[in-house]
Design a protein around this motif. Structure first.
Motif, PDB file in Angstrom:
ATOM      1  N   THR A 236       9.592  17.417   3.461  1.00  0.00           N
ATOM      2  CA  THR A 236      10.332  16.679   2.437  1.00  0.00           C
ATOM      3  C   THR A 236      11.063  15.517   3.096  1.00  0.00           C
ATOM      4  OG1 THR A 236      10.665  18.714   1.188  1.00  0.00           O
ATOM      5  CG2 THR A 236      12.051  16.835   0.611  1.00  0.00           C
ATOM      6  N   TYR A 237      10.759  14.298   2.640  1.00  0.00           N
ATOM      7  CA  TYR A 237      11.362  13.075   3.166  1.00  0.00           C
ATOM      8  C   TYR A 237      12.345  12.552   2.125  1.00  0.00           C
ATOM      9  CZ  TYR A 237       7.568  13.210   6.567  1.00  0.00           C
ATOM     10  OH  TYR A 237       6.701  13.573   7.562  1.00  0.00           O
ATOM     11  N   LEU A 247      10.097  12.281  -1.132  1.00  0.00           N
ATOM     12  CA  LEU A 247       8.652  12.390  -1.000  1.00  0.00           C
ATOM     13  C   LEU A 247       8.356  13.733  -0.361  1.00  0.00           C
ATOM     14  CD1 LEU A 247       6.157   9.719   0.283  1.00  0.00           C
ATOM     15  CD2 LEU A 247       6.078  12.036   1.199  1.00  0.00           C
ATOM     16  N   SER A 248       7.473  14.504  -0.960  1.00  0.00           N
ATOM     17  CA  SER A 248       7.109  15.813  -0.425  1.00  0.00           C
ATOM     18  C   SER A 248       5.611  15.860  -0.226  1.00  0.00           C
ATOM     19  CB  SER A 248       7.548  16.912  -1.399  1.00  0.00           C
ATOM     20  OG  SER A 248       7.215  18.184  -0.891  1.00  0.00           O
ATOM     21  N   ARG A 249       5.183  16.438   0.910  1.00  0.00           N
ATOM     22  CA  ARG A 249       3.751  16.563   1.163  1.00  0.00           C
ATOM     23  C   ARG A 249       3.493  17.733   2.106  1.00  0.00           C
ATOM     24  NH1 ARG A 249       1.714  11.795   5.364  1.00  0.00           N
ATOM     25  NH2 ARG A 249       2.816  12.564   7.214  1.00  0.00           N
ATOM     26  N   PRO A 250       2.269  18.286   2.103  1.00  0.00           N
ATOM     27  CA  PRO A 250       1.917  19.345   3.061  1.00  0.00           C
ATOM     28  C   PRO A 250       1.741  18.746   4.457  1.00  0.00           C
ATOM     29  CG  PRO A 250       0.420  19.304   1.170  1.00  0.00           C
ATOM     30  CD  PRO A 250       1.193  18.035   1.139  1.00  0.00           C
ATOM     31  N   LEU A 265       3.490   8.802   9.860  1.00  0.00           N
ATOM     32  CA  LEU A 265       4.509   9.066   8.848  1.00  0.00           C
ATOM     33  C   LEU A 265       3.992   8.626   7.478  1.00  0.00           C
ATOM     34  CD1 LEU A 265       7.642   7.770  10.781  1.00  0.00           C
ATOM     35  CD2 LEU A 265       7.307  10.131  10.002  1.00  0.00           C
ATOM     36  N   PRO A 266       4.516   9.215   6.407  1.00  0.00           N
ATOM     37  CA  PRO A 266       4.063   8.793   5.073  1.00  0.00           C
ATOM     38  C   PRO A 266       4.273   7.290   4.872  1.00  0.00           C
ATOM     39  CG  PRO A 266       5.387  10.777   4.916  1.00  0.00           C
ATOM     40  CD  PRO A 266       5.494  10.312   6.339  1.00  0.00           C
ATOM     41  N   GLU A 267       3.378   6.696   4.138  1.00  0.00           N
ATOM     42  CA  GLU A 267       3.445   5.261   3.882  1.00  0.00           C
ATOM     43  C   GLU A 267       4.767   4.911   3.197  1.00  0.00           C
ATOM     44  OE1 GLU A 267       0.860   1.777   1.581  1.00  0.00           O
ATOM     45  OE2 GLU A 267       0.076   3.827   1.762  1.00  0.00           O
ATOM     46  N   GLY A 268       5.407   3.859   3.710  1.00  0.00           N
ATOM     47  CA  GLY A 268       6.643   3.384   3.112  1.00  0.00           C
ATOM     48  C   GLY A 268       7.900   4.022   3.655  1.00  0.00           C
ATOM     49  N   ILE A 269       7.774   5.054   4.483  1.00  0.00           N
ATOM     50  CA  ILE A 269       8.946   5.731   5.036  1.00  0.00           C
ATOM     51  C   ILE A 269       9.568   4.872   6.142  1.00  0.00           C
ATOM     52  CG2 ILE A 269       9.705   7.676   6.467  1.00  0.00           C
ATOM     53  CD1 ILE A 269       9.459   8.376   3.549  1.00  0.00           C
ATOM     54  N   ILE A 270      10.864   4.612   6.018  1.00  0.00           N
ATOM     55  CA  ILE A 270      11.632   3.921   7.053  1.00  0.00           C
ATOM     56  C   ILE A 270      12.564   4.958   7.672  1.00  0.00           C
ATOM     57  CG2 ILE A 270      13.262   2.067   7.542  1.00  0.00           C
ATOM     58  CD1 ILE A 270      12.154   0.628   5.058  1.00  0.00           C
ATOM     59  N   LEU A 271      12.329   5.287   8.925  1.00  0.00           N
ATOM     60  CA  LEU A 271      13.033   6.423   9.528  1.00  0.00           C
ATOM     61  C   LEU A 271      14.548   6.290   9.481  1.00  0.00           C
ATOM     62  CD1 LEU A 271      11.045   7.596  12.680  1.00  0.00           C
ATOM     63  CD2 LEU A 271      11.414   8.802  10.532  1.00  0.00           C
ATOM     64  N   GLU A 272      15.077   5.114   9.755  1.00  0.00           N
ATOM     65  CA  GLU A 272      16.532   4.989   9.818  1.00  0.00           C
ATOM     66  C   GLU A 272      17.192   5.270   8.476  1.00  0.00           C
ATOM     67  OE1 GLU A 272      17.697   1.139  11.045  1.00  0.00           O
ATOM     68  OE2 GLU A 272      16.706   0.081   9.402  1.00  0.00           O
ATOM     69  N   VAL A 276      14.400  14.332   7.149  1.00  0.00           N
ATOM     70  CA  VAL A 276      13.160  15.076   6.953  1.00  0.00           C
ATOM     71  C   VAL A 276      13.459  16.560   7.096  1.00  0.00           C
ATOM     72  CG1 VAL A 276      10.733  15.270   7.593  1.00  0.00           C
ATOM     73  CG2 VAL A 276      11.971  13.143   8.072  1.00  0.00           C
ATOM     74  N   LYS A 277      12.779  17.353   6.255  1.00  0.00           N
ATOM     75  CA  LYS A 277      12.922  18.805   6.330  1.00  0.00           C
ATOM     76  C   LYS A 277      11.539  19.431   6.213  1.00  0.00           C
ATOM     77  CE  LYS A 277      16.309  20.541   4.003  1.00  0.00           C
ATOM     78  NZ  LYS A 277      17.120  21.005   2.845  1.00  0.00           N
ATOM     79  N   TRP A 278      11.234  20.346   7.143  1.00  0.00           N
ATOM     80  CA  TRP A 278      10.006  21.132   7.056  1.00  0.00           C
ATOM     81  C   TRP A 278      10.410  22.566   6.713  1.00  0.00           C
ATOM     82  CZ3 TRP A 278      10.725  17.324  10.715  1.00  0.00           C
ATOM     83  CH2 TRP A 278       9.763  16.318  10.760  1.00  0.00           C
ATOM     84  N   GLU A 279       9.793  23.127   5.703  1.00  0.00           N
ATOM     85  CA  GLU A 279      10.151  24.474   5.265  1.00  0.00           C
ATOM     86  C   GLU A 279       8.910  25.298   4.977  1.00  0.00           C
ATOM     87  OE1 GLU A 279      14.048  24.519   2.676  1.00  0.00           O
ATOM     88  OE2 GLU A 279      12.792  22.827   2.049  1.00  0.00           O
ATOM     89  N   GLY A 280       9.044  26.584   5.157  1.00  0.00           N
ATOM     90  CA  GLY A 280       7.954  27.503   4.878  1.00  0.00           C
ATOM     91  C   GLY A 280       8.084  28.735   5.740  1.00  0.00           C
ATOM     92  N   ALA A 281       6.939  29.228   6.194  1.00  0.00           N
ATOM     93  CA  ALA A 281       6.930  30.437   7.022  1.00  0.00           C
ATOM     94  C   ALA A 281       5.685  30.427   7.901  1.00  0.00           C
ATOM     95  CB  ALA A 281       6.957  31.679   6.140  1.00  0.00           C
ATOM     96  N   PHE A 282       5.662  31.369   8.835  1.00  0.00           N
ATOM     97  CA  PHE A 282       4.493  31.499   9.704  1.00  0.00           C
ATOM     98  C   PHE A 282       4.310  32.958  10.079  1.00  0.00           C
ATOM     99  CE2 PHE A 282       8.021  30.981  12.631  1.00  0.00           C
ATOM    100  CZ  PHE A 282       7.752  31.899  13.635  1.00  0.00           C
TER     101      PHE A 282
END
Length: 948
Positions: A236-237, A247-250, A265-272, A276-282
């Motif tokens: 999630t960006y 913006l959310s993507r797998p 990085l996803p198109e249009g994303i400006i890091l500054e 970003v958050k990565w969530e889920g499980a493994f």
């Protein structure tokens, strides 16, 4: 009977046959043996050599062909032909080479080597089948090889050394250690074992060591999204300025490691502008210790099963590692959340993992290098780790005597912009009577756009020679200056060097600009003529002004920051010695060689001093120390410096330091008030408390300024603590300088991991946050905010005295020690002698006060007080003295032996103040003076005795 005789005759003939066959595969050399392997496997060695260097050092090489490459090693000194006697015994299966201290048995069939001591105890063995892999590749149109050697390790063995790394690991057994020069990472291919042997891997290329498997992308785990979908994590960006813009993507792997990877990085994303958050499980199909490697800059938090397992900050342009080790069970789903707040458009993150080691893998380690013509390593044994390090220096060179002033306090900042700032800072130190020996002039003292001109900007530094004269004569202060191997394309020096073929100019050819916006390239220190030319430039424009020492910054080299190793090698391009891959790790060594040889050629009796951001095996012979690079100003960074520094010094290079206070600073500290300001002050106080016990004692960093009076006012506990430890450093100067003498003359190491002195105590093998400073002082830094006590272990070989109170405690116990704001816990080993000098403000200051000799009784003790002329090379000619102090517990007597040696200006007659400290005696160390306590004795160089 006849048949029995025939049978024995048959056995005898068979034995002779096999011995003759074995002899065909074994050739005795003047210094060892060469074995032609009977049954080499694919990508195996064809021939193995064992050569005797000394009774305790063997040189092992293995070639894929029947000949051996003869390229001269960069890390080694010229080794004289051995005069060490050895014997060779062959059988039909093995051949054994023996010296007085070692036995090496080689399988003729596989080339596998087993190392034993003279008593037959196994020290190390190559893995079954020889553990050699030599895989053909091509570099610069020539045959090259990827070379690997693996070994079988003892279960209870610990592994140290390998340079300086920032992941908080002390004992590297079972971990991955990449030997690749990088800002804050120093690659030294020397491994030291708790079993009292070392491996010097003679290869200059990028090298994987210990566990040489690569980390795997997390896509190789069984991943689940935040909704439970199988196969990915949910990324999630979120826009910081407009949180509704999401913006959310797998994403099935997280790898934004370097600049080229940011294009994913996803198109249009400006890091500054983004978090970003990565969530889920493994899930994993393995049970055991899993290792996760976090490479990140910015703010990063990692949660596994809702537990925070990593919380890091690092400036955006300089990512760092965090190793997360966690036990997981097979088939269990584990929650994962990673939060990333980048800093600027060049921030980086990568999250990988490694499956648990098998039982076999747990007891193996290896070296694997990407470029070489042969497997090439030295097996170094000893009675202890000091012996092993001495063997390393036999191979790579003595550590020179550093000038005495370098052991005092250094003040630095990024950066002093003018001549007046330099002089005013030193004047303030002298006004406040704060100890200072050296001030540092960091980068950009040149005119804008003239990097590499090696000239001062005349507007800001109108009179460099006058500045140096004032520093030397008025303030008794030295100056170290930052010099880079880097040149802007528009400078005359670049043009002159380029015309002679001395510039590695791929960076300019590709029009790659540095962070100030200029085209730049580095010179080629692998070319001996280029080294001489580089020295001429800095001699003409800098050294002749009176400069005292050199700061060789970005000596990895940092050609283009935040590029992966493949691109960094490409930017270096072919050097004088061939493809960049071949000598990738040795740039700083060759750069230092040029400065060392250059200065000694024009000023042969003035001790050289260099500080380098990168280091390599052999650097110690060129009067060079190393610092830990552009680390962050955080508590975890302070904590990680302790094992980083210990592994560096246990790699055989004795001189190391970190930026006290850390280099890069979070924005929250820049104009801090209230609680944030108090945290900043306490962080600096704790770092000073640690830094005083490092080989070099220096403060440096970005804003806020690092001078003591800029950190806190005089009545603040931070100021008081910093001043206390500054004074303590100068009081301990006789002890410290004697340790420097031991470092040169006896291959000693001043900053010591506990296994160096207490190897019989297995509890110390993994202690990463305690160390010995010399033979006497146990240092226990505090690395947590508002922590006022800390748990520590007192090794079990002897008792310990509290440094501040002289309270005696038995060894072999874990205690909770007081750690009030102003002090870290310090303990002195029972059976120690600690010589201290008067209160001085710089190392050359004269004083009529006698040295105080503190004798910590309870066991026999000894110490050698070393003195010489402090700043020249006359010690190489035998001009130095030693005074041996020996305490005998049984007779309660301190003996001061006859002085040995002499030098010009030596104080022949002196007074020593002897202070005995015992279990039932209340004498303590006094920072100001023990002049009114103890026994004063007059010493004229002849033996005398003092009773307790």
């Amino acid at each position: 009977m006849k048949n029995l005789k025939q049978y024995y005759l048959f056995l005898f003939v068979i034995l002779i046959f096999f011995q003759a066959a074995a002899q065909e595969n074994v050739t005795k050399l003047s210094d060892g043996i060469e074995i032609k392997i009977k049954k080499p496997q694919r990508n195996d060695a064809a021939v193995v050599r064992i050569q005797v260097v000394s009774n305790s050092i063997l040189h092992i090489t293995a070639s894929p062909t029947t000949t051996f490459d003869t390229t001269k090693s960069l890390m080694l000194v010229d080794l004289k032909p051995t005069a060490t006697p050895f014997e060779v015994i062959s059988s039909n299966e093995n051949v054994t080479l023996s010296t007085a201290n070692l036995k090496a048995t080689v399988s003729i069939e596989t080339g596998e080597i087993l190392f034993k001591d003279a008593a037959g105890k196994t020290l190390l063995k190559e893995t079954k089948g020889g553990g050699k892999t030599i895989t053909g590749t091509t570099l610069d149109g020539k045959q090259s090889y990827i070379v690997k050697q693996s070994f079988t390790s003892e279960t209870d063995e610990a592994l140290y050394g390998l340079g300086q790394h920032q992941n908080g690991v002390f004992n590297y057994k079972g971990t991955k250690v990449l030997l690749s020069q990088y800002n804050t990472e120093v690659a030294i291919p020397f491994l030291v074992s708790s079993k009292n042997y070392g491996i010097l891997w003679d290869n200059n290329s990028l090298t994987k060591s210990v566990d040489t498997r690569d980390f795997e992308k997390i896509s190789t785990l069984r991943l689940y999204s935040d909704k439970g979908d199988k196969g990915w994590l949910t990324a999630t960006y979120t826009n910081k300025k407009d949180p509704k813009k999401v913006l959310s993507r797998p994403e099935s792997f997280i790898d934004y490691s370097y600049i080229p990877s940011l294009k994913h990085l996803p198109e249009g994303i400006i890091l500054e502008n983004t978090t970003v958050k990565w969530e889920g499980a493994f899930e994993t199909d393995f049970s055991g210790e899993h290792q996760f490697n976090l490479w990140s800059s910015g703010y990063t938090n990692v949660y596994i099963d809702d537990k925070l397992v990593a919380a890091r900050w690092r400036q955006g342009w300089n990512a760092t590692n965090e190793l997360i080790r966690i036990h997981l069970e097979k088939g269990t789903k584990h929650k994962l959340k990673i939060e990333w707040d980048p800093l600027g458009n060049e921030s980086f993150i990568c999250f990988n993992w490694s499956k648990p080691l098998t039982e076999v893998q747990k007891n193996e380690f290896a070296f694997e290098s990407e470029a070489g013509q042969k497997i090439d390593y030295f097996f170094v044994s000893g009675k202890n780790i000091d012996d092993v390090i001495s063997g390393y220096r036999t191979l790579t060179g003595k550590a020179t005597m550093m000038p005495k002033w370098s052991m005092g306090f250094w003040q630095s900042r990024e950066r002093y912009k003018t001549q007046d700032e330099i002089l005013n800072t030193v004047a303030e130190f002298r006004k406040r009577k704060i100890g200072l020996d050296n001030i540092v002039l960091d980068w950009r003292y040149w005119r804008e756009g003239q990097w590499g001109s090696q000239e001062f900007d005349p507007e800001r530094f109108p009179d460099p020679k006058g500045m140096m004269k004032t520093l030397h004569e008025k303030y008794n202060t030295k100056l170290m200056i930052s010099v880079w191997a880097k040149f802007y394309e528009d400078t005359q020096n670049y043009k002159d060097l380029e015309a002679k073929g001395y510039i590695l100019k791929r960076n300019v050819a590709e029009n790659r600009k540095d962070w100030l916006g200029f085209n730049n390239a580095i010179y080629d220190p692998f070319n001996p003529d280029a080294r001489k030319e580089f020295w001429k430039l800095i001699n003409k424009n800098i050294y002749t002004t009176g400069i005292d020492a050199w700061w060789m910054d970005a000596s990895e080299p940092d050609v283009h920051s935040n590029m992966p190793p493949e691109v960094r090698k490409e930017m270096i391009g072919n050097t004088f010695l061939g493809a960049a891959e071949i000598n990738y790790n040795a740039f700083s060594l060759m750069n230092a060689k040029g400065i060392y040889e250059g200065q000694r050629s024009v000023d042969p009796n003035k001790r050289i001093f260099m500080l380098t951001r990168s280091g390599f095996a052999g650097l110690q012979r060129y009067a060079a120390a190393t610092w830990s690079g552009d680390i962050g100003s955080r508590w975890e960074d302070l904590n990680n410096q302790i094992p980083a520094g210990l592994n560096f010094t246990m790699s055989g290079l004795p001189y190391w330091t970190s930026d006290i206070g850390g280099f890069s600073v979070e924005t929250r500290y820049e104009n801090a008030t209230g609680e944030t300001l108090e945290e900043w002050r306490e962080l600096n106080a704790r770092w000073y408390q640690y830094g005083v016990f490092c080989p070099l004692f220096r403060a440096h960093g970005q804003f806020p300024y690092r001078e003591i009076y800029n950190i806190a006012p005089e009545d603040h506990p931070a100021y008081k603590s910093i001043l206390f430890y500054n004074k303590l450093r100068y009081r301990m100067m006789p002890y410290i300088y004697s340790l420097i003498g031991q470092t040169y003359h006896n291959d000693y190491t001043m900053m010591r991991g506990l296994p160096m002195d207490f190897s019989s105590d297995k509890k110390v093998l993994n202690i990463a946050n305690q160390f010995m400073f010399g033979p006497a002082i146990l240092v226990n830094p505090v690395t947590e905010y508002k922590k006022r006590s800390r748990e520590l272990y007192l090794p079990n070989t002897n008792g310990w005295y509290n440094f501040y109170t002289s309270e005696f405690l038995e060894g072999g116990q874990t205690i909770t020690a007081e750690a009030k704001y102003e002090q870290i816990p310090l303990f002195v080993k029972e059976g120690s002698i600690l010589p201290c000098g008067p209160n001085i403000e710089y190392t050359s200051q004269k004083s009529s006060e006698p040295f105080t000799i503190y004798v910590y009784t309870g066991k026999d003790a000894s110490f050698s007080l070393y003195e010489d002329e402090n700043t020249n090379y006359n010690y190489e000619k035998g001009k130095f003295s030693n005074i041996e102090f020996q305490y005998n517990e049984a007779s309660k007597t301190l003996t001061i032996a006859d002085r040995k040696g002499s030098f010009d200006g030596m104080q022949k007659n002196r007074v020593f103040n002897i202070v005995f400290i015992g279990k039932n005696k209340n004498s303590t160390f006094n920072l100001i003076s023990n002049a009114n306590e103890g026994q004063k004795v007059k010493y004229n160089g002849s033996k005398l005795e003092v009773k307790f």
